[in-house]
Design an enzyme around this catalytic site. Structure first.
Site, mmCIF file in Angstrom:
data_model
loop_
_atom_site.group_PDB
_atom_site.id
_atom_site.type_symbol
_atom_site.label_atom_id
_atom_site.label_comp_id
_atom_site.label_asym_id
_atom_site.label_seq_id
_atom_site.Cartn_x
_atom_site.Cartn_y
_atom_site.Cartn_z
ATOM 1 N N TRP A 1 0.376 3.168 2.875
ATOM 2 C CA TRP A 1 1.117 1.943 2.881
ATOM 3 C C TRP A 1 1.695 1.631 4.201
ATOM 4 C CZ3 TRP A 1 -1.118 -1.603 -0.101
ATOM 5 C CH2 TRP A 1 -1.478 -1.167 -1.066
ATOM 6 N N ASP B 1 10.393 -0.129 3.090
ATOM 7 C CA ASP B 1 9.451 -0.574 2.197
ATOM 8 C C ASP B 1 10.028 0.319 0.862
ATOM 9 O OD1 ASP B 1 7.630 -1.165 0.202
ATOM 10 O OD2 ASP B 1 5.857 -0.630 1.225
ATOM 11 N N LYS C 1 6.487 -2.996 -9.651
ATOM 12 C CA LYS C 1 6.508 -1.589 -10.285
ATOM 13 C C LYS C 1 7.855 -1.403 -11.178
ATOM 14 C CE LYS C 1 4.041 -0.810 -6.050
ATOM 15 N NZ LYS C 1 2.769 -0.632 -6.642
HETATM 16 C C1 LIG Z 1 4.827 1.246 -1.259
HETATM 17 C C2 LIG Z 1 3.902 -0.004 -1.504
HETATM 18 N N1 LIG Z 1 3.964 -0.754 -0.420
HETATM 19 C C3 LIG Z 1 3.354 -1.888 -0.507
HETATM 20 C C4 LIG Z 1 2.407 -2.266 -1.494
HETATM 21 C C5 LIG Z 1 1.429 -3.528 -1.594
HETATM 22 O O1 LIG Z 1 2.181 -4.161 -2.337
HETATM 23 P P1 LIG Z 1 1.427 -5.652 -3.018
HETATM 24 O O2 LIG Z 1 0.265 -5.429 -3.704
HETATM 25 O O3 LIG Z 1 2.589 -6.486 -3.547
HETATM 26 O O4 LIG Z 1 1.030 -6.437 -1.584
HETATM 27 C C6 LIG Z 1 2.207 -1.167 -2.537
HETATM 28 C C7 LIG Z 1 1.224 -1.482 -3.611
HETATM 29 O O5 LIG Z 1 1.155 -0.596 -4.519
HETATM 30 C C8 LIG Z 1 3.174 -0.026 -2.506
HETATM 31 O O6 LIG Z 1 2.985 0.966 -3.458
#
Ligand SMILES: Cc1ncc(COP(=O)(O)O)c(C=O)c1O
Length: 360
Positions: free
Chosen positions: A101, A171, A195
C-alpha cells in the site's frame, strides 16, 4: 441465523449490535417513514446523522479544533493521488515503504513530484518496520508518508518516525480506531473504513486546517481538492449516505464500549491469545518480527503449502472463514479487527491446536 467468525482483511466483520440496529431501522428510520438509503442528503434528518457522526469521531479520537474531518469517496486508493495534488506544494515528499500500500501510494505520488524513498523493508518481504529514528529527511519535503498498519504483512509502527519537523501523513486504514492516537502529531490521517469502521465506500480524512487551501496543483479535480470538501462539510455532492450512517453507529458502539483506550486493551488481549499460540506452536509460525506485530492483521504459515491449504479449507468448514493469506505472503492471515469478539480468537486457537494435533 448462523453467523461465522469472519477473519477477512476487508471488507470485514462489523459489530453485530450495529447490524441489528441498522436492520431494525431499515424501513423506517426513527419514525420518518423511510430508510436512510432513501432520504435526501440535504434533509434535516440526514444532516443530524452526518454531524453526529463527525462529533462522535472527534470525541473518540480527541481531534483538535484545528483539524477538519472529511467523509469522502474513492476509497483509500483515491487518497494516493489526492494527497500529492493537495500537499506537494514544493513537489517533493518522502515515503517509507513498508508494503504494497505504501508502494502504491509512492508510485502514484511520483506522477506529481519527486518521491524520495526514505526507508524500506522490502529486503525481508516487509516483515518488519525499518528504523525511522534518523532518516534522510530534508526541510524541502512537503511531507513524510507512512502506511501505519500494513494489512497484508501484519506489521505496525509502534513509534511514529522522527520526521525532523516535516509534516506526517499516515494511511491508517487497517488500524483506524483500534487504539488511541495523538492526532496533533499528524498533518493528515486517513483511512478507508471497510476494515474497522463501516461498509466500503467511505474514506475518512482528518487534516490540519492550515493545509487546506486553494493552492493545489492546477489540474486537481474539484472533487479531490480538500478545500472543496471542507468548505461544504463533506456534502459538496451526494455522499455515501448510508455508509456514513453505519460508520456513525460504529462510533457510538465504540463510545459505549469505553472509547479507544478500552478498545486497545481488548485488542491487545485478543491479539496476545493468537500470538502466544503462534510462539508455542511447532506447526504454525508468525511471519513478522515480534516487536513490529500488528494488533489487527496476523499472518502465519505452516511452511508447507498443502498443509496451509488443508488448514484454510477445514477452518472454513468449521466456521472460521477468510483465513487464506495474501498471495505475496502465502499461508494464512487472521484479521482480528475491533468487531471480532474475543471468543472468535479463542475458538480459532482451539481449532488450530486441534488441527496441529491431528496433522503431526
Ligand atoms: C493499508 C491500506 N491502504 C489502502 C488500501 C486500499 O483501500 P481501498 O480499497 O479503499 O482503496 C487498503 C486496502 O486493503 C489497505 O489495507
Amino acid at each position: 441465523m448462523s453467523r461465522v467468525y469472519n477473519f477477512s482483511a476487508g471488507p470485514a466483520v462489523l459489530p453485530e449490535e450495529v447490524l441489528k440496529e441498522a436492520a431494525e431501522e431499515m424501513l423506517d428510520y426513527k419514525g420518518c417513514g423511510m430508510s436512510v438509503m432513501e432520504m435526501s442528503h440535504r434533509s434535516k434528518v440526514y444532516d443530524n446523522i452526518i454531524k453526529e457522526a463527525e462529533a462522535d469521531l472527534r470525541e473518540l479520537m480527541n481531534i483538535p479544533d484545528n483539524y477538519y474531518v472529511l467523509f469522502l469517496q474513492g476509497g483509500a486508493s483515491q487518497q494516493f493521488s489526492a494527497i500529492p495534488m493537495n500537499l506537494m506544494r514544493n513537489k517533493k515528499a518522502g515515503y517509507i515503504i513498508t508494503g504494497q500500500w505504501a508502494k502504491k501510494a509512492a508510485a502514484e505520488a511520483k506522477k506529481y513530484g519527486e518521491v524520495i524513498e526514505l526507508a524500506s523493508s522490502a529486503d525481508k518481504n516487509f516483515s518488519y518496520i525499518p528504523d525511522c529514528s534518523d532518516l534522510p529527511i530534508t526541510d524541502d519535503m512537503d511531507y513524510v508518508y507512512i502506511c501505519e498498519n500494513n494489512t497484508i504483512y501484519g506489521t505496525k509502527y509502534k513509534e511514529l518516525p522522527n520526521t525532523k519537523g516535516v509534516d506526517l501523513v499516515a494511511d491508517v486504514s487497517s488500524c483506524f480506531l483500534s487504539e488511541p492516537v495523538d492526532v496533533s502529531k499528524y498533518a493528515l490521517i486517513y483511512g478507508g473504513v471497510q476494515k474497522n469502521v463501516g461498509p466500503a465506500g467511505v474514506v475518512v480524512v482528518i487534516i490540519r486546517k492550515d493545509l487546506v487551501k486553494d493552492d493545489v496543483m492546477p489540474f486537481t479535480p474539484t472533487m479531490l481538492k480538500y478545500k472543496t470538501q471542507a468548505d461544504n462539510d463533506s456534502l459538496y455532492n451526494t455522499p455515501p449516505c448510508y455508509n456514513i450512517y453505519i460508520c456513525g453507529k460504529v462510533f457510538k458502539w465504540l463510545k459505549k464500549l469505553g472509547g479507544l483506550e478500552k478498545m486497545k486493551e481488548l485488542n491487545e488481549e485478543k491479539a496476545k491469545i493468537l500470538y502466544d499460540f503462534l510462539d508455542e506452536s511447532e506447526m504454525f509460525k508468525g511471519t513478522v518480527e515480534k516487536e513490529d506485530r500488528s494488533l489487527m492483521n496476523v499472518p502465519f504459515v505452516t511452511g508447507d503449502k498443502d498443509l496451509d491449504a488443508k488448514f484454510v479449507k477445514e477452518a472454513a468448514e468449521a466456521g472460521f472463514v477468510n483465513l487464506k493469506g495474501h498471495r505475496t505472503v502465502g499461508g494464512m492471515r487472521a484479521s482480528i479487527y475491533n468487531a471480532m469478539p474475543k471468543e472468535g480468537v479463542v475458538k480459532l486457537v482451539e481449532f488450530m491446536r486441534e488441527f496441529e494435533k491431528n496433522n503431526k
